[in-house]
Motif scaffolding. Structure first.
Motif, PDB file in Angstrom:
ATOM      1  N   VAL A  90      20.492 -18.957 -13.727  1.00 57.40           N
ATOM      2  CA  VAL A  90      21.500 -18.544 -12.746  1.00 57.40           C
ATOM      3  C   VAL A  90      22.577 -17.825 -13.541  1.00 57.40           C
ATOM      4  O   VAL A  90      23.004 -18.315 -14.593  1.00 57.40           O
ATOM      5  CB  VAL A  90      22.132 -19.754 -12.025  1.00 57.40           C
ATOM      6  CG1 VAL A  90      23.237 -19.305 -11.082  1.00 57.40           C
ATOM      7  CG2 VAL A  90      21.089 -20.550 -11.282  1.00 57.40           C
ATOM      8  N   GLY A  91      23.014 -16.655 -13.057  1.00 62.13           N
ATOM      9  CA  GLY A  91      24.073 -15.890 -13.701  1.00 62.13           C
ATOM     10  C   GLY A  91      25.263 -15.701 -12.777  1.00 62.13           C
ATOM     11  O   GLY A  91      25.098 -15.351 -11.617  1.00 62.13           O
ATOM     12  N   VAL A  92      26.480 -15.925 -13.337  1.00 65.24           N
ATOM     13  CA  VAL A  92      27.721 -15.806 -12.579  1.00 65.24           C
ATOM     14  C   VAL A  92      28.694 -14.966 -13.394  1.00 65.24           C
ATOM     15  O   VAL A  92      28.810 -15.139 -14.611  1.00 65.24           O
ATOM     16  CB  VAL A  92      28.329 -17.210 -12.308  1.00 65.24           C
ATOM     17  CG1 VAL A  92      29.721 -17.116 -11.712  1.00 65.24           C
ATOM     18  CG2 VAL A  92      27.409 -18.022 -11.425  1.00 65.24           C
ATOM     19  N   GLY A  93      29.392 -14.045 -12.734  1.00 68.84           N
ATOM     20  CA  GLY A  93      30.425 -13.260 -13.402  1.00 68.84           C
ATOM     21  C   GLY A  93      31.650 -14.104 -13.660  1.00 68.84           C
ATOM     22  O   GLY A  93      32.115 -14.815 -12.764  1.00 68.84           O
ATOM     23  N   TYR A  94      32.171 -14.037 -14.873  1.00 65.46           N
ATOM     24  CA  TYR A  94      33.343 -14.841 -15.225  1.00 65.46           C
ATOM     25  C   TYR A  94      34.560 -14.406 -14.423  1.00 65.46           C
ATOM     26  O   TYR A  94      35.310 -15.234 -13.920  1.00 65.46           O
ATOM     27  CB  TYR A  94      33.637 -14.717 -16.727  1.00 65.46           C
ATOM     28  CG  TYR A  94      34.548 -15.799 -17.255  1.00 65.46           C
ATOM     29  CD1 TYR A  94      34.025 -16.931 -17.859  1.00 65.46           C
ATOM     30  CD2 TYR A  94      35.926 -15.700 -17.147  1.00 65.46           C
ATOM     31  CE1 TYR A  94      34.846 -17.933 -18.344  1.00 65.46           C
ATOM     32  CE2 TYR A  94      36.760 -16.697 -17.628  1.00 65.46           C
ATOM     33  CZ  TYR A  94      36.217 -17.808 -18.222  1.00 65.46           C
ATOM     34  OH  TYR A  94      37.039 -18.805 -18.692  1.00 65.46           O
ATOM     35  N   ASP A  95      34.772 -13.091 -14.294  1.00 65.39           N
ATOM     36  CA  ASP A  95      35.944 -12.582 -13.575  1.00 65.39           C
ATOM     37  C   ASP A  95      35.799 -12.738 -12.067  1.00 65.39           C
ATOM     38  O   ASP A  95      36.733 -13.130 -11.383  1.00 65.39           O
ATOM     39  CB  ASP A  95      36.190 -11.112 -13.903  1.00 65.39           C
ATOM     40  CG  ASP A  95      36.555 -10.894 -15.366  1.00 65.39           C
ATOM     41  OD1 ASP A  95      37.035 -11.845 -16.024  1.00 65.39           O
ATOM     42  OD2 ASP A  95      36.354  -9.772 -15.854  1.00 65.39           O
ATOM     43  N   SER A  96      34.628 -12.413 -11.558  1.00 64.73           N
ATOM     44  CA  SER A  96      34.420 -12.431 -10.110  1.00 64.73           C
ATOM     45  C   SER A  96      34.151 -13.838  -9.581  1.00 64.73           C
ATOM     46  O   SER A  96      34.429 -14.135  -8.424  1.00 64.73           O
ATOM     47  CB  SER A  96      33.241 -11.532  -9.732  1.00 64.73           C
ATOM     48  OG  SER A  96      32.016 -12.090 -10.192  1.00 64.73           O
ATOM     49  N   GLY A  97      33.568 -14.694 -10.418  1.00 65.32           N
ATOM     50  CA  GLY A  97      33.184 -16.027  -9.980  1.00 65.32           C
ATOM     51  C   GLY A  97      31.985 -16.019  -9.058  1.00 65.32           C
ATOM     52  O   GLY A  97      31.619 -17.041  -8.495  1.00 65.32           O
ATOM     53  N   GLU A  98      31.350 -14.849  -8.925  1.00 62.18           N
ATOM     54  CA  GLU A  98      30.221 -14.717  -8.009  1.00 62.18           C
ATOM     55  C   GLU A  98      28.888 -14.702  -8.740  1.00 62.18           C
ATOM     56  O   GLU A  98      28.750 -14.091  -9.801  1.00 62.18           O
ATOM     57  CB  GLU A  98      30.368 -13.432  -7.190  1.00 62.18           C
ATOM     58  CG  GLU A  98      31.551 -13.486  -6.253  1.00 62.18           C
ATOM     59  CD  GLU A  98      31.643 -12.259  -5.367  1.00 62.18           C
ATOM     60  OE1 GLU A  98      30.604 -11.616  -5.132  1.00 62.18           O
ATOM     61  OE2 GLU A  98      32.754 -11.955  -4.918  1.00 62.18           O
ATOM     62  N   GLU A  99      27.911 -15.347  -8.126  1.00 64.79           N
ATOM     63  CA  GLU A  99      26.550 -15.309  -8.653  1.00 64.79           C
ATOM     64  C   GLU A  99      26.000 -13.902  -8.444  1.00 64.79           C
ATOM     65  O   GLU A  99      26.082 -13.354  -7.355  1.00 64.79           O
ATOM     66  CB  GLU A  99      25.686 -16.324  -7.907  1.00 64.79           C
ATOM     67  CG  GLU A  99      24.261 -16.371  -8.397  1.00 64.79           C
ATOM     68  CD  GLU A  99      23.433 -17.373  -7.617  1.00 64.79           C
ATOM     69  OE1 GLU A  99      22.410 -16.947  -7.053  1.00 64.79           O
ATOM     70  OE2 GLU A  99      23.814 -18.563  -7.572  1.00 64.79           O
ATOM     71  N   PHE A 100      25.425 -13.331  -9.505  1.00 64.51           N
ATOM     72  CA  PHE A 100      24.865 -11.987  -9.379  1.00 64.51           C
ATOM     73  C   PHE A 100      23.351 -11.975  -9.498  1.00 64.51           C
ATOM     74  O   PHE A 100      22.711 -10.999  -9.117  1.00 64.51           O
ATOM     75  CB  PHE A 100      25.497 -11.016 -10.388  1.00 64.51           C
ATOM     76  CG  PHE A 100      25.319 -11.433 -11.819  1.00 64.51           C
ATOM     77  CD1 PHE A 100      24.169 -11.141 -12.523  1.00 64.51           C
ATOM     78  CD2 PHE A 100      26.327 -12.134 -12.459  1.00 64.51           C
ATOM     79  CE1 PHE A 100      24.016 -11.543 -13.834  1.00 64.51           C
ATOM     80  CE2 PHE A 100      26.187 -12.530 -13.771  1.00 64.51           C
ATOM     81  CZ  PHE A 100      25.019 -12.231 -14.467  1.00 64.51           C
ATOM     82  N   ASP A 101      22.767 -13.040 -10.024  1.00 67.31           N
ATOM     83  CA  ASP A 101      21.312 -13.091 -10.138  1.00 67.31           C
ATOM     84  C   ASP A 101      20.881 -14.519 -10.418  1.00 67.31           C
ATOM     85  O   ASP A 101      21.618 -15.290 -11.049  1.00 67.31           O
ATOM     86  CB  ASP A 101      20.825 -12.173 -11.265  1.00 67.31           C
ATOM     87  CG  ASP A 101      19.324 -11.921 -11.231  1.00 67.31           C
ATOM     88  OD1 ASP A 101      18.687 -12.178 -10.194  1.00 67.31           O
ATOM     89  OD2 ASP A 101      18.779 -11.445 -12.240  1.00 67.31           O
ATOM     90  N   ALA A 102      19.687 -14.859  -9.930  1.00 68.56           N
ATOM     91  CA  ALA A 102      19.116 -16.183 -10.187  1.00 68.56           C
ATOM     92  C   ALA A 102      17.610 -16.107  -9.983  1.00 68.56           C
ATOM     93  O   ALA A 102      17.144 -15.654  -8.937  1.00 68.56           O
ATOM     94  CB  ALA A 102      19.723 -17.235  -9.261  1.00 68.56           C
ATOM     95  N   SER A 103      16.871 -16.542 -10.982  1.00 69.31           N
ATOM     96  CA  SER A 103      15.417 -16.577 -10.846  1.00 69.31           C
ATOM     97  C   SER A 103      15.017 -17.542  -9.737  1.00 69.31           C
ATOM     98  O   SER A 103      14.002 -17.337  -9.072  1.00 69.31           O
ATOM     99  CB  SER A 103      14.760 -16.990 -12.170  1.00 69.31           C
ATOM    100  OG  SER A 103      15.204 -18.276 -12.575  1.00 69.31           O
TER     101      SER A 103
END
Length: 172
Positions: A90-103
């Motif tokens: 699972v990947g989350v942007g540090y600044d945005s706090g939003e998940e951008f991708d997840a297998s």
């Protein structure tokens, strides 16, 4: 489909960025719970096996060096450069706090890559090394070890740090 396209773009971007950067070794060793703020340790508990982890952004500025925290130690083979590894993430942007991708969101289809082969962002090549099969690791990757000044618009901003929770499923 979007997830696979993002993965392919991420691999291409990683190859392009592999030669970029400075000679600064931007990695750090696994931190103990006492070195982490309470909200980070609390949010970084291992997910039940076979389930998508919840990733939260710690308070404060993004780190300048790679931060690694083992949420669950594996007991299988250890990943090293040159190995083909299979992961869920699972990947989350540090600044945005939003998940951008997840297998996990692609029917749980794991992602496979050659560790140390420049097929992924440098933070993954550095951060997955040393994991053991069955382990779960949280990595906070500074922008220079992610997508750098170009970012990956509109999903990832320039020099944005990224947070990943990665489960190592196999090493070949």
């Amino acid at each position: 489909m979007l997830g696979k396209m993002l993965t392919m773009v991420a691999i291409c971007a990683a190859l392009a960025l592999a030669g970029c950067g400075d000679s600064d070794d931007s990695s750090s060793t696994a931190a103990t719970a006492t070195e982490q703020p309470a909200e980070t340790t609390e949010a970084a508990e291992a997910a039940p096996e076979g389930t998508k982890p919840i990733v939260t952004v710690p308070e404060g500025p993004a780190p300048k060096k790679l931060e690694i925290e083992d949420l669950k130690e594996g007991d299988g083979a250890e990943a090293k450069a040159g190995d083909m590894v299979t992961v869920q993430y699972v990947g989350v942007g540090y600044d945005s706090g939003e998940e951008f991708d997840a297998s996990w969101d692609r029917g749980g289809e794991p992602f496979e890559f050659e560790l140390g082969g420049g097929q992924v962002i440098p933070g993954w090549d550095k951060g997955v090394a040393g994991m053991k099969v069955g382990g779960e690791r949280k990595m906070i990757i500074p922008g220079k070890l992610a997508y750098g000044p170009a970012g990956y618009p509109p999903i990832i901003g320039p020099n944005e740090a990224l947070i990943f929770v990665i489960d190592l499923e196999a090493v070949e």
